[in-house]
Design an enzyme around this catalytic site. Sequence first.
Site, PDB file in Angstrom:
ATOM      1  N   GLU A 170      32.682 -11.141 -37.535  1.00 55.50           N
ATOM      2  CA  GLU A 170      32.432 -11.853 -36.111  1.00 55.50           C
ATOM      3  C   GLU A 170      30.685 -11.643 -35.766  1.00 55.50           C
ATOM      4  O   GLU A 170      30.460 -10.599 -34.926  1.00 55.50           O
ATOM      5  CB  GLU A 170      33.428 -11.947 -35.310  1.00 55.50           C
ATOM      6  CG  GLU A 170      35.038 -12.346 -35.977  1.00 55.50           C
ATOM      7  CD  GLU A 170      35.898 -11.753 -35.656  1.00 55.50           C
ATOM      8  OE1 GLU A 170      36.729 -12.814 -35.866  1.00 55.50           O
ATOM      9  OE2 GLU A 170      35.906 -11.078 -34.398  1.00 55.50           O
TER      10      GLU A 170
ATOM     11  N   GLN B 295      34.210 -19.652 -24.640  1.00 51.81           N
ATOM     12  CA  GLN B 295      35.379 -19.895 -25.574  1.00 51.81           C
ATOM     13  C   GLN B 295      36.314 -20.197 -24.573  1.00 51.81           C
ATOM     14  O   GLN B 295      36.508 -18.662 -24.293  1.00 51.81           O
ATOM     15  CB  GLN B 295      36.100 -18.885 -26.834  1.00 51.81           C
ATOM     16  CG  GLN B 295      34.873 -19.266 -28.424  1.00 51.81           C
ATOM     17  CD  GLN B 295      35.216 -20.312 -29.141  1.00 51.81           C
ATOM     18  OE1 GLN B 295      35.739 -20.149 -29.581  1.00 51.81           O
ATOM     19  NE2 GLN B 295      34.747 -21.032 -28.536  1.00 51.81           N
TER      20      GLN B 295
ATOM     21  N   TRP C 180      42.416 -19.487 -20.796  1.00 47.81           N
ATOM     22  CA  TRP C 180      42.237 -18.657 -21.096  1.00 47.81           C
ATOM     23  C   TRP C 180      40.097 -18.483 -21.299  1.00 47.81           C
ATOM     24  O   TRP C 180      40.343 -19.446 -21.416  1.00 47.81           O
ATOM     25  CB  TRP C 180      42.816 -18.250 -22.642  1.00 47.81           C
ATOM     26  CG  TRP C 180      41.532 -17.266 -23.542  1.00 47.81           C
ATOM     27  CD1 TRP C 180      40.691 -17.818 -24.433  1.00 47.81           C
ATOM     28  CD2 TRP C 180      42.748 -16.298 -23.776  1.00 47.81           C
ATOM     29  NE1 TRP C 180      40.366 -16.962 -25.487  1.00 47.81           N
ATOM     30  CE2 TRP C 180      41.523 -16.079 -25.314  1.00 47.81           C
ATOM     31  CE3 TRP C 180      43.566 -15.025 -23.561  1.00 47.81           C
ATOM     32  CZ2 TRP C 180      41.664 -15.085 -26.022  1.00 47.81           C
ATOM     33  CZ3 TRP C 180      44.130 -14.493 -24.551  1.00 47.81           C
ATOM     34  CH2 TRP C 180      43.095 -14.158 -25.561  1.00 47.81           C
TER      35      TRP C 180
ATOM     36  N   ARG D 118      32.145 -17.576 -39.858  1.00 53.36           N
ATOM     37  CA  ARG D 118      31.409 -18.359 -38.650  1.00 53.36           C
ATOM     38  C   ARG D 118      31.340 -17.693 -37.397  1.00 53.36           C
ATOM     39  O   ARG D 118      30.525 -16.292 -38.151  1.00 53.36           O
ATOM     40  CB  ARG D 118      33.558 -18.270 -37.818  1.00 53.36           C
ATOM     41  CG  ARG D 118      33.806 -17.172 -37.380  1.00 53.36           C
ATOM     42  CD  ARG D 118      35.109 -16.801 -37.635  1.00 53.36           C
ATOM     43  NE  ARG D 118      36.152 -15.841 -37.063  1.00 53.36           N
ATOM     44  CZ  ARG D 118      36.736 -15.724 -38.168  1.00 53.36           C
ATOM     45  NH1 ARG D 118      36.974 -15.700 -39.151  1.00 53.36           N
ATOM     46  NH2 ARG D 118      37.132 -14.003 -37.821  1.00 53.36           N
ATOM     47  N   ASP D 119      30.601 -18.114 -36.443  1.00 57.63           N
ATOM     48  CA  ASP D 119      29.949 -17.861 -35.441  1.00 57.63           C
ATOM     49  C   ASP D 119      28.375 -17.871 -35.705  1.00 57.63           C
ATOM     50  O   ASP D 119      27.904 -17.224 -35.570  1.00 57.63           O
ATOM     51  CB  ASP D 119      30.525 -15.724 -35.355  1.00 57.63           C
ATOM     52  CG  ASP D 119      31.883 -16.132 -35.052  1.00 57.63           C
ATOM     53  OD1 ASP D 119      32.305 -17.530 -34.513  1.00 57.63           O
ATOM     54  OD2 ASP D 119      32.322 -14.932 -34.655  1.00 57.63           O
TER      55      ASP D 119
ATOM     56  N   ASN E 231      37.433 -15.939 -24.242  1.00 58.73           N
ATOM     57  CA  ASN E 231      36.541 -15.009 -24.855  1.00 58.73           C
ATOM     58  C   ASN E 231      35.235 -15.067 -25.017  1.00 58.73           C
ATOM     59  O   ASN E 231      34.133 -15.268 -24.038  1.00 58.73           O
ATOM     60  CB  ASN E 231      37.965 -15.125 -26.477  1.00 58.73           C
ATOM     61  CG  ASN E 231      37.569 -16.437 -27.191  1.00 58.73           C
ATOM     62  OD1 ASN E 231      38.271 -17.484 -26.622  1.00 58.73           O
ATOM     63  ND2 ASN E 231      37.151 -15.892 -28.402  1.00 58.73           N
ATOM     64  N   ASP E 232      34.793 -15.295 -26.172  1.00 58.11           N
ATOM     65  CA  ASP E 232      33.381 -15.334 -26.023  1.00 58.11           C
ATOM     66  C   ASP E 232      32.280 -15.735 -25.501  1.00 58.11           C
ATOM     67  O   ASP E 232      32.924 -16.944 -25.275  1.00 58.11           O
ATOM     68  CB  ASP E 232      33.655 -15.665 -27.709  1.00 58.11           C
ATOM     69  CG  ASP E 232      33.941 -15.188 -28.743  1.00 58.11           C
ATOM     70  OD1 ASP E 232      34.982 -13.847 -28.456  1.00 58.11           O
ATOM     71  OD2 ASP E 232      33.967 -14.946 -30.226  1.00 58.11           O
TER      72      ASP E 232
HETATM   73  C1  FRU Z   1      35.173 -13.639 -31.533  1.00 60.87           C
HETATM   74  C2  FRU Z   1      36.016 -15.046 -32.352  1.00 60.87           C
HETATM   75  C3  FRU Z   1      35.220 -15.264 -33.178  1.00 60.87           C
HETATM   76  C4  FRU Z   1      36.004 -16.836 -33.418  1.00 60.87           C
HETATM   77  C5  FRU Z   1      35.636 -16.834 -31.754  1.00 60.87           C
HETATM   78  C6  FRU Z   1      37.143 -18.072 -31.880  1.00 60.87           C
HETATM   79  O1  FRU Z   1      36.520 -13.472 -30.655  1.00 60.87           O
HETATM   80  O2  FRU Z   1      37.049 -14.775 -33.392  1.00 60.87           O
HETATM   81  O3  FRU Z   1      35.071 -15.328 -34.604  1.00 60.87           O
HETATM   82  O4  FRU Z   1      34.794 -18.122 -33.190  1.00 60.87           O
HETATM   83  O5  FRU Z   1      36.565 -15.986 -31.335  1.00 60.87           O
HETATM   84  O6  FRU Z   1      37.853 -17.890 -30.138  1.00 60.87           O
END
Ligand code: FRU
Length: 447
Positions: free
Chosen positions: A222, A61, A42, A166-167, A44-45
């Site tokens: 986010e 991510q 997987w 976060r972030d 993500n960001d």
């Molecule tokens: C956005 C998010 C962020 C978090 C991350 C976790 O897609 O939810 O806010 O840090 O993904 O994977």
Amino acid sequence: MFRRSLILLIGFWIGSKFFSEAINVTNSRYRQNYHIIAPTGWLNDPNGLSYFNGNYHVFFQYDPTSSNGGGPKQWGHVTSTDLVNWKYTQPTIALAPDQSYDVGGVWTGSAVNNNGELTAIYTGLHNNTGEQLVNIATSTDGVTFTKYSGNPVVPTQPIDGTNQFRDPKVWKYNGVWYMVVGNQSKKNHGRTVLYQSDDLRQWTYLGPLADEPDNRVGSMWECPNFFYINGKHVLFMGTDVERDGDHFANQGLNVYFIGDFNYETKVFSHAVDFYELDNGHDFYAAQMFQDPKNRTILFAWMNSFGTNFEEMQDGWAHTLTVPRQLRLSSDGSRVQMIPVDELTLLRGTEYINSPIEIEGHDLRLYYDKQTGKLVLERTKDVRQVDMGSIMQLNLRIFLDQSSIEVFANDGNVTMSSRYYKDPIPTITLFAEYGVANVEFQAFRLNN
Ligand code: FRU
């Protein structure tokens, strides 16, 4: 003896916890050819976008153990000298969840070059308390990171917000470090909070940079990004906004505000209206950075929530967009995105000089002359944007194995979507209704 087996047991527990097996990719039918994807599992960001020691760095991510993102997130890592040819670093995992303050996940963050030290500023999810706090890790070679012994560097959430925090996104201005973090107010609306530091280790809370008391811009923000471009300041973030006709059609989208920021008063005065960065089916968690050529470059996660991503049955999930250069429209009211120049390096044989036959209509992109809208239709799920009054339509379209990215009229409008067709369908480009002048050019892109 007892002691030894205890140590062995602990060793086994740690091993199974942190080194669980990577999942296998079982079918490559939807694997992207020139976009950043995870080796398996997987993604993500995009995280930690930066230029350091002659390389562009993109972290992401990453959960190598599953294609549904069920495991704790880590930072995967790729580098490139030209924003086009990417390679996984060895090791590919830059930051793993192995400390009490991040064992629940090494979540999204940014990276900056601090006097020859690539410093990652990231969210750590504490498994026991569920707290999301800011941590840092440093690297001198850009590949191996050491977590700071004083983590977390922001040890509490802002007193006036909830624990959705976060972030962190960090930048430097006049010798001072600033950081925006995504947060939620006590009244459960999204906001961005601002911090300042001299050394990236001690942070002072300055208060909210922007928030929306009436909840019209979502209940949590986010991945906020805040930057100066063409004389203005832009704040963009990922959130959820109630659908309004053609607008805000996705579950999870990036929106932005344009305004002016005063570093003395720390006030960001921005226009009331906010806009989507991209109008396709899948675009979220974008991050930008400034490169040595002084360009503002963005990558995003081609995702929207509640969508079925078919590659998940094949042992992997998700892709980033191609890198895009940001700028403001000439009237300063909109952010535009164009593909970075380097993407022309991908061009292989030019293979089109006349329209070709199409098979099936799963994916249709067209300009509707009646409504003046650019329409991207994916199995009857329509995204469309009003192009205003235009005399000319200019489209750059990037197709990969399972994605399409459309840049219309020099980045005035962009649409990014995943699509699934195995094998890739024949592509037809055509114009009708007496359009005066049409030119097509198409290239096979190299892997
Ligand atoms: C956005 C998010 C962020 C978090 C991350 C976790 O897609 O939810 O806010 O840090 O993904 O994977």
